[in-house]
Design an enzyme around this catalytic site. Sequence first.
Site, short mmCIF file in Angstrom:
data_model
loop_
_atom_site.label_atom_id
_atom_site.label_comp_id
_atom_site.label_asym_id
_atom_site.label_seq_id
_atom_site.Cartn_x
_atom_site.Cartn_y
_atom_site.Cartn_z
N ARG A 69 0.82 -1.21 0.00
CA ARG A 69 0.00 0.00 0.00
C ARG A 69 0.86 1.26 0.00
O ARG A 69 0.49 2.29 -0.60
CB ARG A 69 -0.91 -0.02 1.24
CG ARG A 69 -1.91 1.12 1.32
CD ARG A 69 -2.93 0.82 2.39
NE ARG A 69 -3.93 1.86 2.50
CZ ARG A 69 -4.00 2.75 3.49
NH1 ARG A 69 -3.11 2.70 4.48
NH2 ARG A 69 -4.93 3.67 3.51
N HIS A 73 0.38 4.58 -2.46
CA HIS A 73 0.15 5.93 -1.97
C HIS A 73 1.30 6.86 -2.32
O HIS A 73 1.12 8.09 -2.31
CB HIS A 73 -0.11 5.91 -0.46
CG HIS A 73 -1.48 5.43 -0.11
ND1 HIS A 73 -2.28 6.06 0.81
CD2 HIS A 73 -2.21 4.38 -0.58
CE1 HIS A 73 -3.44 5.42 0.91
NE2 HIS A 73 -3.41 4.39 0.08
N ASN A 101 -3.85 8.86 4.67
CA ASN A 101 -2.65 8.28 5.29
C ASN A 101 -2.60 8.35 6.81
O ASN A 101 -2.01 7.47 7.45
CB ASN A 101 -1.40 8.98 4.74
CG ASN A 101 -1.20 8.75 3.26
OD1 ASN A 101 -1.74 7.80 2.69
ND2 ASN A 101 -0.44 9.62 2.61
N HIS A 200 -6.22 -5.77 -2.44
CA HIS A 200 -7.05 -5.93 -1.24
C HIS A 200 -7.29 -7.38 -0.89
O HIS A 200 -8.07 -7.67 0.03
CB HIS A 200 -8.39 -5.21 -1.44
CG HIS A 200 -8.28 -3.72 -1.38
ND1 HIS A 200 -9.35 -2.89 -1.62
CD2 HIS A 200 -7.22 -2.90 -1.11
CE1 HIS A 200 -8.96 -1.63 -1.51
NE2 HIS A 200 -7.67 -1.61 -1.20
#
Length: 335
Positions: A69, A73, A101, A200
Site C-alpha cells: 500500500r 500511496h 494516510n 485488497h
Amino acid sequence: MAKFIMSYFIVVAFLAFAPICFSHKMQAKSGYLYPQYYDHSCPQLQHIVKSVVAQAVARERRMAASLLRLHFHDCFVKGCDASVLLDNNGSIVSEKDSKPNKNSLRGFEVIDQIKAQVEKACPQTVSCADIVAVAARDSTVIAGGPNWEVPLGRRDARGASIQGSNNDIPAANQTFNTILTKFKRQRLNLVDLVALSGAHTIGNARCVSFKQRLYNQNNNAQPDATLDQLYASKLRNQCPRSGGDQNLFSLDFVTPFNFDNNYYRNILANKGLLNSDQVLLTKNHKSMKLVTQYAENMQLFFDHFAKSMVKMGNISPLTSPKGEIRHNCRRINSY
C-alpha cells in the site's frame, strides 16, 4: 592472418553488443527505468530488500499489505518519488498527515531498515523510491502473489504534496467513475483499476472506511443493498454506528494473509468490504466481466496485476539529474 581474423571478430562482437550497452545509458538519461539499473553499482540491493521484508513479514504478517500500500500511496501523488516518506520539516508538510494516510499508512520503519543496510553496502547509490518499489514486489511474492521485474532508476523528490495526497488517492467511499477518473489521470486504465484493486486480497481496513455501508449508504439511514446482509450483520458487531472507527477488519475475510483471487470471489458473493470493492461488480459491465474472470482464473489475475504494477511504478518517475538520492528517507539532503 590469424591475428587479423581474431581482431575482426572482436570488433564485430563489440559492435553487436554496443547497442545493448548504450541503450541502458540512454534509458537512464531519457527518463526510462530498467531492472538492471543497480546491477553493477549495488548488486546487493535485491538480496537486502528481500531479506529485510521477509523478516518484517515474519514478525507481522500484515506488513506485506502495508508495504504494498505504501507504494500505491507514493505513486499516486506526484509519481513514484518517495515523497510519501518525508516527515514534516521546514517547508515540507508531510503527506503522512493527509486523510488517506493519517493513522493508517504503515511500513516506514521497514523502509528505514532497508535504507540503512543499503547505505552500508552502497553509499549514496539507491533511491528511497526504488526501495519502496522493490519492497512492494517482494511483499507480494512473500504473500504468495506474482513476481515481476521492477524497473529501477528513480530518484527521490525534494518535496511533498499533502494536497495531492488528499485529492489524488482513490477513497473507499467514492463512486466508480470518480475512482476510474483518478486512475486515468495517472495514465492507468480500467484493467489496471480492477487488477490493482486485487491488492485488497491482503491487509486490513478500518471501520471508518466502510461504516456508511452498514448504516447510511445513500444518506437514507439504510444499509447498502449490495452488501450481503449476513456479512453486514457480522461487521456491525465490531463496527457500531457510533465509535469503533479504528477497529480493523480483513479486506479478504477468507484468506486474509494470502495473495490469491478470493478477493474477487468475495465480491461476486456481495461480500466486498469496501464500497470501492463492490462497485467493481455493480457499476460497470467491463469491470464486472474482469471481476468474474479473475475469480475464475487466478493466473490471469496474477498476470494482469504484475503488468499493472509495472505501469503504476512508471508514473512520473524522477530520473537523473532531477531529484536526489536521499541519505535518510524521511528528510531531504542538506547541501
